[in-house]
Design a protein around this motif. Structure first.
Motif, short mmCIF file in Angstrom:
data_model
loop_
_atom_site.label_atom_id
_atom_site.label_comp_id
_atom_site.label_asym_id
_atom_site.label_seq_id
_atom_site.Cartn_x
_atom_site.Cartn_y
_atom_site.Cartn_z
N ARG A 6 0.84 -1.19 0.00
CA ARG A 6 0.00 0.00 0.00
C ARG A 6 0.88 1.25 0.00
O ARG A 6 1.66 1.47 0.93
CB ARG A 6 -0.93 -0.02 1.21
N VAL A 8 1.10 5.53 -0.53
CA VAL A 8 0.36 6.79 -0.49
C VAL A 8 1.16 7.86 -1.23
O VAL A 8 2.36 8.04 -0.98
CB VAL A 8 0.11 7.24 0.96
N ASP A 38 -9.57 12.47 -3.80
CA ASP A 38 -8.72 11.34 -3.43
C ASP A 38 -9.14 10.12 -4.25
O ASP A 38 -10.32 9.92 -4.51
CB ASP A 38 -8.87 11.01 -1.95
N LYS A 40 -8.21 5.74 -4.72
CA LYS A 40 -7.46 4.52 -4.41
C LYS A 40 -7.56 3.58 -5.60
O LYS A 40 -8.65 3.33 -6.12
CB LYS A 40 -8.03 3.85 -3.15
N ARG A 55 -1.43 -1.25 -4.18
CA ARG A 55 -2.58 -0.39 -3.87
C ARG A 55 -2.04 1.02 -3.71
O ARG A 55 -1.15 1.27 -2.89
CB ARG A 55 -3.26 -0.84 -2.59
N TRP A 57 -2.86 5.09 -3.10
CA TRP A 57 -3.80 6.12 -2.66
C TRP A 57 -3.27 7.46 -3.15
O TRP A 57 -2.27 7.98 -2.63
CB TRP A 57 -3.93 6.10 -1.14
N ASP A 58 -3.92 8.01 -4.15
CA ASP A 58 -3.54 9.31 -4.70
C ASP A 58 -4.29 10.39 -3.94
O ASP A 58 -5.49 10.59 -4.15
CB ASP A 58 -3.89 9.33 -6.20
N THR A 59 -3.61 11.08 -3.05
CA THR A 59 -4.26 12.09 -2.20
C THR A 59 -4.19 13.46 -2.87
O THR A 59 -3.42 13.67 -3.80
CB THR A 59 -3.57 12.17 -0.83
N TYR A 72 -3.25 8.64 6.60
CA TYR A 72 -2.50 8.09 5.47
C TYR A 72 -1.43 7.11 5.94
O TYR A 72 -1.24 6.04 5.34
CB TYR A 72 -1.84 9.23 4.69
N TRP A 75 -2.74 3.69 7.01
CA TRP A 75 -3.16 2.84 5.89
C TRP A 75 -1.99 2.29 5.10
O TRP A 75 -2.05 1.18 4.57
CB TRP A 75 -4.06 3.65 4.96
N SER A 76 -0.90 3.03 5.03
CA SER A 76 0.15 2.75 4.06
C SER A 76 1.27 1.85 4.58
O SER A 76 1.47 1.70 5.78
CB SER A 76 0.77 4.07 3.59
#
Length: 235
Positions: A6, A8, A38, A40, A55, A57-59, A72, A75-76
């Motif tokens: 994962r 970020v 955002d 994912k 995975r 996550w484009d914030t 973040y 999760w990452s």
């Protein structure tokens, strides 16, 4: 099941986080998208001859971005902090992200996650405001991986951003499985913003530039899912 990783994407508006993400997912360059959403995404990939599930996550950056870092981080497995080589302001914002990340881990008494610092838009060299050595120096100071890249350029340079980050996670996981956990001594961050080496197991060797492009990937059953950003793709 492939091992899951994962990642970020962090950084100020306009540095190309979404463009890098979609180039990795689709091998296509985008110029038109909503930067305030955002997203994912998932991609089955091959890294080091092993199947992986990336995975991403484009914030998006907003006034409360720094306060949401805990979300973040939780999760990452690793963070990719992006600035634009054409913007000194974005470079300073990336440094602020790195400081907040390391303060978070220091306050929690935890070891930092792998971090990749990326200077994007290296194709726009005539507009450059941040030299390569400045990015490398900041990466060394914060014990990050570092490379310059371009979402507009060769896809292999973009692959290397994500693949080298995943490889660093793999190394950390292998180290954790091989070594029993032990207590850490947390040292304060200096007034210059430099970090104590005890916050990271990574040696200086791992913070050297990984800017060399990997060999093209062999065709595989790689797939991706795009959920909610409505990108316009350009070949």
């Amino acid at each position: 099941m492939p091992e899951k990783f994962r990642l970020v994407m962090l950084g100020p508006l306009g540095v190309g986080k979404s463009a890098l993400t979609v180039k990795y997912l689709t091998q296509k360059y985008i110029t038109d998208y909503d930067p305030y959403i955002d997203g994912k995404y998932s991609k089955l990939d091959i890294v080091g001859h092993e199947p992986v599930l990336a995975r991403v996550w484009d914030t998006y950056a907003h006034p409360g971005s720094y306060t949401e870092l805990e979300k973040y981080i939780k999760w990452s497995d690793a963070m990719i902090v992006v600035y634009s080589t054409t913007s000194k302001e974005s470079f300073e914002a990336a440094q602020t992200y790195l400081k907040h990340i390391h303060v978070h881990f220091r306050n929690k008494g935890l070891e930092t996650q792998p971090i990749m610092l990326v200077g994007n838009k290296r194709d726009l060299d005539r507009y450059r405001e941040v030299d390569f050595y400045e990015g490398q120096e900041m990466a060394d100071r914060f014990h990050c991986l570092f490379q310059e890249s371009s979402a507009r350029g060769n896809v292999n340079a973009v692959y290397s951003v994500f693949h080298n980050t995943i490889k660093q996670i793999q190394q950390e996981r292998a180290f954790s499985r091989a070594e029993p956990s032990s207590a850490m001594t947390i040292e304060p961050i200096s007034s210059t913003g430099s970090l104590p080496k005890s916050l990271s197991r990574r040696s200086k060797a791992t913070s050297k530039s990984t800017g060399t492009s990997p060999k093209p990937l062999k065709k595989s059953s790689s797939t991706f899912k795009i959920f909610n950003k409505g990108f316009r793709l350009f070949t």
